[in-house]
Design an enzyme around this catalytic site. Structure first.
Site, PDB file in Angstrom:
ATOM      1  N   LYS A 247      32.157  23.973  86.138  1.00 25.10           N
ATOM      2  CA  LYS A 247      32.941  24.260  84.983  1.00 25.10           C
ATOM      3  C   LYS A 247      31.823  25.178  84.096  1.00 25.10           C
ATOM      4  O   LYS A 247      30.650  24.694  83.703  1.00 25.10           O
ATOM      5  CB  LYS A 247      33.523  23.030  84.144  1.00 25.10           C
ATOM      6  CG  LYS A 247      34.265  23.680  82.945  1.00 25.10           C
ATOM      7  CD  LYS A 247      34.843  22.203  82.367  1.00 25.10           C
ATOM      8  CE  LYS A 247      35.626  22.367  81.128  1.00 25.10           C
ATOM      9  NZ  LYS A 247      36.129  20.827  80.718  1.00 25.10           N
TER      10      LYS A 247
ATOM     11  N   SER B 248      40.239  15.937  80.308  1.00 22.75           N
ATOM     12  CA  SER B 248      40.302  17.391  80.983  1.00 22.75           C
ATOM     13  C   SER B 248      39.813  17.118  82.414  1.00 22.75           C
ATOM     14  O   SER B 248      39.638  18.317  83.206  1.00 22.75           O
ATOM     15  CB  SER B 248      39.014  18.070  80.260  1.00 22.75           C
ATOM     16  OG  SER B 248      39.560  18.639  79.161  1.00 22.75           O
TER      17      SER B 248
ATOM     18  N   SER C   7      41.233  20.822  80.426  1.00 20.19           N
ATOM     19  CA  SER C   7      40.706  22.054  80.094  1.00 20.19           C
ATOM     20  C   SER C   7      39.636  22.492  81.614  1.00 20.19           C
ATOM     21  O   SER C   7      39.153  23.423  81.579  1.00 20.19           O
ATOM     22  CB  SER C   7      39.543  22.197  78.950  1.00 20.19           C
ATOM     23  OG  SER C   7      38.548  21.075  79.216  1.00 20.19           O
TER      24      SER C   7
HETATM   25  N1  GLN Z   1      43.360  18.259  76.211  1.00 17.71           N
HETATM   26  C1  GLN Z   1      42.425  17.571  75.288  1.00 17.71           C
HETATM   27  C2  GLN Z   1      41.976  18.671  74.069  1.00 17.71           C
HETATM   28  O1  GLN Z   1      42.508  19.647  74.143  1.00 17.71           O
HETATM   29  C3  GLN Z   1      41.096  17.210  76.055  1.00 17.71           C
HETATM   30  C4  GLN Z   1      40.217  18.373  76.211  1.00 17.71           C
HETATM   31  C5  GLN Z   1      38.980  17.757  77.016  1.00 17.71           C
HETATM   32  O2  GLN Z   1      39.023  16.642  77.610  1.00 17.71           O
HETATM   33  N2  GLN Z   1      38.134  18.642  77.015  1.00 17.71           N
HETATM   34  O3  GLN Z   1      40.886  18.197  73.487  1.00 17.71           O
END
Ligand code: GLN
Length: 477
Positions: free
Chosen positions: A79, A178, A154
């Site tokens: 990532k 994520s 994400s």
């Molecule tokens: N969807 C969650 C957020 O928007 C988690 C994001 C993540 O785990 N980086 O914060």
């Protein structure tokens, strides 16, 4: 509509081991898949030349019988919020467009040490803020099972890369879901380790008390193999734990006979019927395998999303203060220093990042600190206590990973709250710092993958993986 998955890490390792393929061939196959699927937007940066050189070196080691272990010669993706020396590190943000990082994250160094081939950097919601990978400044990623759907986020780019065979496995990060949510949306295994199990050094911080690096893989065995390579103490991350790393493969096949699985009563809320059916099916299967299923209660569940978004935005607003145009990335020119900060940040950050900086700054400001930040901290303790109580009675929890399967691109971008509410089942384990894994469990009527989530007590990754492996349909790969 099904993507064409490549071989698993374990299968590729065997094929490399007995000479049926070479790392160069496997790396070329991934690069060809990446080129054939560019419309899915998995990668922000591919390092074909570097990857082939690493593959060549891996093949030479193997010829000399000096292979370093199960990841040697295996092509992986990372990532783009993880540092890989000499490659761009954008975090999906215009602000860091053009920034090349001079050092390796500890997890990157661990993969190199194991001989893995690093293919490149995958797409993400800007700075990890999102659940769909639509918030990437360089365009959205798409779900390989249905291109009008999101892959989740994400870590969406990592999920897409693995699902369509452009990498054997990938690393992502999980702050509030994520890794698990894109795994569920793309039919993969996503594992968020216990907070402190894997070093965060070289992972760009979103919310430091929640962030954790983990694998996205085709199956549970691969998740164990990758976790084994990246877990462990790191003196460069003061939140990493000085605990021994167990052998995650040793008990992987020992089943779930006699284990107690808890089903949280409060997680029964508004659920897509197909997801509900998958959870019921998973519980049946675990019962058949000899586990006992009991109901448990996590009474503060209703506050989890609100608590997460106060803490995540507060920490993010502080972490993102470093992007001032002086040290990293693109500078917005202006005649004064304050003007330069303003130009850099207003041009560099996207709308969701700005929203979160504003929310977080508000929650931390004098006068509101007690009402929001302190309250959220107390609620976090109550949520962690809920999990501790439930897990003192059962070995693992089983829940849906997400309330729905993959939604359509654009469906939730106009309504940030709707996007946040999709995190309802994943943020609890994040707030409690517990290991959690999303396991593919069938598909809905549209053929979209569904995930069920297993959550274990702190440092119980071996148990989590073993239970997931037992539930995994044998022969699926
Ligand atoms: N969807 C969650 C957020 O928007 C988690 C994001 C993540 O785990 N980086 O914060």
């Amino acid at each position: 509509m099904a993507p064409a998955p490549g071989p698993t890490v374990a299968a590729l390792g065997r094929a490399l081991g007995d000479g049926r393929t070479t790392s160069v061939a496997a790396t070329r196959a991934c690069l060809a898949q990446a080129a054939a699927t560019t419309a899915l937007g998995a990668f922000l940066h591919l390092d074909a030349e570097g990857a082939l050189a690493q593959a060549e070196a891996a093949d030479q080691r193997r010829r000399r019988s000096e292979a370093r272990g199960p990841l040697d010669g295996v092509p992986l993706a990372l990532k783009d919020n993880l540092a890989v020396a000499g490659l761009p590190l954008t975090c999906g943000s215009r602000l860091l467009d053009g920034y090349v990082v001079p050092y390796d994250a500890t997890v990157t160094a661990a993969l190199r040490q194991g001989g893995a081939v690093l293919l490149g950097k995958t797409s993400l919601d800007e700075f990890g803020m999102g659940s769909s990978t639509e918030r990437c400044a360089f365009g959205p990623a798409r779900n390989p099972w249905a291109e009008d759907r999101v892959p989740g986020g994400s870590s969406g780019g990592s999920a897409v890369a693995v699902a369509c065979g452009a990498a054997a496995a990938a690393l992502g990060s999980d702050t509030g879901g994520s890794l698990r949510q894109p795994a569920a949306f793309c039919g993969l295994v996503g594992l968020k380790p216990t907070y402190g199990r894997v070093s965060r050094y070289g992972l760009v911080a979103l919310a430091s008390s929640l962030d954790q690096v983990g694998p996205l893989t085709h199956d549970v065995t691969d998740a164990a193999l990758v976790l084994q390579a990246i877990a462990g103490f790191d003196e460069r991350d003061s939140t990493s734990a000085a605990r021994e790393v167990p052998d995650y493969l040793a008990e992987l096949e020992t089943g779930v006979e006699g284990l107690r699985l808890g089903v949280p009563r409060e997680y029964r809320g508004a659920l897509d019927p197909a997801v509900q059916a998958a959870v019921a099916d998973a519980l049946d299967r675990y019962r058949q395998l000899g586990a006992e299923v009991v109901e448990v209660s996590l009474p503060h569940t209703a506050y989890a999303v609100a608590c997460y978004y106060v803490l995540c935005t507060a920490e993010a607003s502080s972490n993102l203060a470093r992007y001032d145009g002086v040290r990293y990335g693109r500078r917005g020119d202006a005649p004064t220093l304050a003007g330069m900060y303003r130009a850099t940040r207003s041009r560099g950050f996207g709308a969701e990042v700005k929203r979160r900086i504003l929310l977080g700054t508000f929650a931390l400001s004098a006068g509101y600190y007690d009402a929001y930040y302190q309250t959220a901290q107390r609620v976090r303790t109550l949520i962690a206590d809920d999990f501790a109580r439930a897990l003192s009675d059962v070995d693992l929890l089983l829940t849906p990973t997400t309330p729905t399967t993959a939604f359509r691109l654009g469906e939730k971008t106009v309504d940030p709250l709707a996007m946040y509410l999709g995190d309802v089942f994943t943020v609890g384990a994040s707030l409690a710092g517990l290991p959690a894994l999303s396991l593919p469990w069938g598909r809905d009527a549209d053929g979209l993958p569904i995930g069920v989530q297993l959550i274990a007590g702190a440092w119980q990754e071996a148990l989590l993986l073993r239970a997931a492996r037992a539930g995994e349909r044998r022969g699926d790969g």
